[in-house]
Design a protein around this motif. Structure first.
Motif, PDB file in Angstrom:
ATOM      1  N   THR A   1      -6.661   0.632   7.606  1.00 25.03           N
ATOM      2  CA  THR A   1      -6.308   2.054   7.495  1.00 25.03           C
ATOM      3  C   THR A   1      -5.368   2.430   8.632  1.00 25.03           C
ATOM      4  O   THR A   1      -5.674   2.169   9.814  1.00 25.03           O
ATOM      5  CB  THR A   1      -7.558   2.939   7.555  1.00 25.03           C
TER       6      THR A   1
ATOM      7  N   SER B   1      -3.258   2.041  -1.112  1.00 26.71           N
ATOM      8  CA  SER B   1      -4.039   1.673  -2.292  1.00 26.71           C
ATOM      9  C   SER B   1      -3.793   2.661  -3.413  1.00 26.71           C
ATOM     10  O   SER B   1      -3.757   3.874  -3.203  1.00 26.71           O
ATOM     11  CB  SER B   1      -5.542   1.649  -1.940  1.00 26.71           C
TER      12      SER B   1
ATOM     13  N   VAL C   1     -10.207   0.969  -2.823  1.00 27.24           N
ATOM     14  CA  VAL C   1     -10.810   0.464  -1.597  1.00 27.24           C
ATOM     15  C   VAL C   1     -11.854  -0.584  -1.958  1.00 27.24           C
ATOM     16  O   VAL C   1     -12.743  -0.339  -2.787  1.00 27.24           O
ATOM     17  CB  VAL C   1     -11.435   1.594  -0.778  1.00 27.24           C
TER      18      VAL C   1
ATOM     19  N   SER D   1      -7.292  -8.288   2.651  1.00 25.97           N
ATOM     20  CA  SER D   1      -8.217  -7.354   3.335  1.00 25.97           C
ATOM     21  C   SER D   1      -7.485  -6.036   3.524  1.00 25.97           C
ATOM     22  O   SER D   1      -6.253  -5.978   3.466  1.00 25.97           O
ATOM     23  CB  SER D   1      -8.689  -7.926   4.673  1.00 25.97           C
ATOM     24  N   GLN D   2      -8.241  -4.980   3.766  1.00 28.05           N
ATOM     25  CA  GLN D   2      -7.649  -3.648   3.847  1.00 28.05           C
ATOM     26  C   GLN D   2      -7.786  -3.074   5.272  1.00 28.05           C
ATOM     27  O   GLN D   2      -8.789  -3.311   5.956  1.00 28.05           O
ATOM     28  CB  GLN D   2      -8.317  -2.708   2.844  1.00 28.05           C
TER      29      GLN D   2
ATOM     30  N   PHE E   1      -7.666  -4.929  -5.302  1.00 30.74           N
ATOM     31  CA  PHE E   1      -7.415  -4.004  -4.198  1.00 30.74           C
ATOM     32  C   PHE E   1      -6.686  -2.737  -4.643  1.00 30.74           C
ATOM     33  O   PHE E   1      -6.072  -2.050  -3.817  1.00 30.74           O
ATOM     34  CB  PHE E   1      -6.603  -4.703  -3.097  1.00 30.74           C
TER      35      PHE E   1
ATOM     36  N   GLY F   1       0.815  -1.210   0.000  1.00 31.11           N
ATOM     37  CA  GLY F   1       0.000   0.000   0.000  1.00 31.11           C
ATOM     38  C   GLY F   1       0.844   1.253   0.000  1.00 31.11           C
ATOM     39  O   GLY F   1       2.079   1.197  -0.080  1.00 31.11           O
TER      40      GLY F   1
ATOM     41  N   THR G   1      -5.125   3.807   3.218  1.00 30.88           N
ATOM     42  CA  THR G   1      -5.554   2.396   3.273  1.00 30.88           C
ATOM     43  C   THR G   1      -4.447   1.495   2.734  1.00 30.88           C
ATOM     44  O   THR G   1      -3.903   1.737   1.638  1.00 30.88           O
ATOM     45  CB  THR G   1      -6.835   2.192   2.450  1.00 30.88           C
ATOM     46  N   TYR G   2      -4.138   0.453   3.474  1.00 26.73           N
ATOM     47  CA  TYR G   2      -3.128  -0.526   3.077  1.00 26.73           C
ATOM     48  C   TYR G   2      -3.807  -1.900   2.964  1.00 26.73           C
ATOM     49  O   TYR G   2      -4.814  -2.178   3.631  1.00 26.73           O
ATOM     50  CB  TYR G   2      -1.998  -0.576   4.100  1.00 26.73           C
ATOM     51  N   THR G   3      -3.196  -2.769   2.122  1.00 20.62           N
ATOM     52  CA  THR G   3      -3.763  -4.110   1.887  1.00 20.62           C
ATOM     53  C   THR G   3      -2.898  -5.147   2.573  1.00 20.62           C
ATOM     54  O   THR G   3      -1.673  -5.180   2.377  1.00 20.62           O
ATOM     55  CB  THR G   3      -3.846  -4.426   0.383  1.00 20.62           C
TER      56      THR G   3
END
Length: 533
Positions: A172, A108, A140, A169-170, A137, A106, A179-181
């Motif tokens: 924050t 995103s 979001v 999944s994401q 991804f 991330g 937002t990171y995955t």
């Protein structure tokens, strides 16, 4: 190789037991294969579904735990990089103990997973995360999972790959609000080992089942085929003339009743064959005795007839005509008596060959020359077509070959007059030969033969048209004697004909007596025959 294939094909055609066993084995293998494949598919689907449910639940728990830890961290005191490490390092540590890998990418839309900006488990190849999931991804999105190949560096430094499930999944980060995955990669090596074990078990069980089915099929068919094989052997011995052979009857089942019926049939056949043999012997003896006994009175009547025929000019016209008719009928009766004697010799098996190398072309010309007066009287043109550059030789009895051809030519002259306008009153004698056989064919364009008559024409005293006059003085035994003479040489005498298109009789002799005939150098159906509509 070809010989082995022919032997296997012969064994397959002749052995009903082999066909039943192999067919049962193939059908059983098909059924076992289909059932095994369905079981494997159901087992695989069950294992994968269970594993997916487990890893998705575990990934959800890890994600919720990560979010909880993020919310409890005072983000004013740390920057985003420190917060990422604090987020992913505990998960990586737990993954090392619980056999799953971690990738944090991330934020995103930055594409840092492919550009080297992601944090991940040491030794893991980031390409293990499929592009489709990365694309999912890029913005979001809701959590998602997919199957993949997990590639990592092994303990010995070698690159290894194994099937797995990746769940994304994401989260924050409070530090930067972006937002990171979080990707969790769970291997399926345990399920793969389980499937391999199940596959080996099914393969072993299926192989043993097929062997047992083949054995049972062999035993069952053997109980049925063995009596049938014994019946075949006894039938072959009966056909060879050993009429006392019988089957051994054991038990009271259907096969035993079949053996009893077979024995009763063999007994009845034996009795009837002996009756027919006795009747045939009496008939042959009667014909032989009558033929021999008639020669003496025939000689006396012949002498008296010759005297009357020589003195017919001194008689009145009616008596002179009677003397001439008596002479003609005596000639026919003498010919019939000679034919009957010849037939009796064939029936008694006393006919022998006086073999010599015979040129069939010369024989054909001699027969045509000798029958030319009869042909001229009937208005029939005789023609011989034989190769001029080489002789058509065959080892044969020249007297019997001449008799065969004389019968064929005179028979063709009798029937050569066409019954359709524009037909040809012509008889053509074709002669040909090759390395293995020599043949003569007599072709006429007369009344021909109706369907089925080509096989009956060689029967004794058979006539296609009983009302038709015999202008050449035939007795009705000529073609029957010709057929016996041909069989004595080991040759073929065959007939073809169509109503209104004439007929063709073909004599084929082997180059050497005793050699098998495989083909004739002359086709049975003439080239000038019209194709049937």
């Amino acid at each position: 190789m070809a010989t082995g294939a022919r032997r296997a094909l012969t064994f397959w055609r002749r052995s009903i037991q082999a066909r039943v066993v192999i067919s049962t084995l193939l059908l059983s293998a098909t059924v076992v294969g289909v059932v095994g494949w369905l079981l494997l598919q159901q087992t695989r689907d069950g294992l994968l579904d269970q594993r997916v449910d487990t890893v998705v639940a575990e990934a959800v728990n890890e994600t919720e735990d990560a979010r909880t830890r993020l919310q409890s961290t005072p983000f004013n005191d740390v920057d985003a990089a420190q917060q990422q490490r604090a987020l992913v390092e505990p998960i990586i540590a737990r993954g090392a103990g619980r056999d799953f890998a971690v990738v944090l990418a991330g934020p995103s839309g930055s594409g840092v997973l492919r550009e080297g900006g992601a944090t991940y488990t040491p030794g893991l190849d980031r390409t293990s995360v499929p592009d489709s999931l990365v694309e999912h991804f890029s913005e979001v999105a809701e959590p998602a999972w997919t199957y993949t190949r997990i590639r990592r560096e092994g303990p010995d430094g070698a690159r290894v790959a194994e099937p797995g499930v990746v769940v994304g999944s994401q989260v924050t980060l409070p530090a930067d609000g972006r937002t990171y995955t979080l990707y969790l990669l769970f291997p399926l090596s345990g399920e793969e080992r389980t499937l391999d074990l199940v596959s080996r078990a099914l393969l072993t069980a299926g192989s043993l089942l097929l062997v047992l089915v083949a054995g049972v099929a062999w035993l069952v068919t053997r109980q049925v085929v063995t009596p049938v094989r014994l019946a075949r052997e006894v039938a072959e011995r009966l056909a060879a003339g050993r009429l006392r052979e019988r089957l051994v009857v054991k038990g009271e089942d259907d096969l035993a009743r079949l053996a009893t019926s077979f024995n009763q049939m063999a007994t009845n056949l034996q009795r009837q064959i002996r009756q027919l043999e006795e009747l045939s012997r009496v008939q042959r003896r009667f014909v032989s005795d009558v033929s021999h006994e008639l020669r003496t009175p025939l000689t006396t009547v012949r002498m008296a007839g010759d005297v009357l025929h020589d003195a017919r000019e001194d008689f009145d016209p009616v008596s002179a005509r009677a003397a001439e008719l008596l002479q003609v009928e005596l000639d026919r009766f003498e010919t019939l008596l000679v034919d009957l004697l010849e037939i009796s010799r064939f029936d008694a098996g006393a006919a022998v060959l006086d073999l010599d190398d015979v040129n069939l072309s010369d024989v054909a010309h001699r027969i045509v020359d000798s029958t030319m007066p009869l042909a001229s009287q009937r208005g029939v043109h005789l023609l011989v077509r034989a190769p001029q550059d080489r002789p058509c030789l065959a080892e044969a009895d020249v007297r019997r070959v001449e008799r065969i051809l004389r019968n064929l030519v005179t028979n063709a002259i009798d029937h050569a007059a066409p019954e359709v306008p524009g037909g040809r009153a012509e008889v053509v004698v074709h002669v040909a030969g090759d390395q293995h056989s020599a043949a003569v064919a007599v072709r006429d364009h007369g009344v021909g033969l109706a369907p089925g008559e080509s096989a009956m024409v060689f029967n004794r005293f058979w006539r296609a048209d009983p009302a038709r006059a015999r202008t050449s003085g035939g007795t009705g035994l000529g073609l029957a004697i010709a057929l016996e003479d041909t069989h004595l040489h080991g040759g073929w005498l065959q007939a073809w004909g169509r109503p209104g298109e004439g007929a063709q009789f073909r004599l084929t002799l082997p180059r050497r007596v005793g050699e098998p005939l495989r083909r004739s150098p002359i086709t049975l159906i003439p080239d000038d025959a019209e194709e049937p509509v």
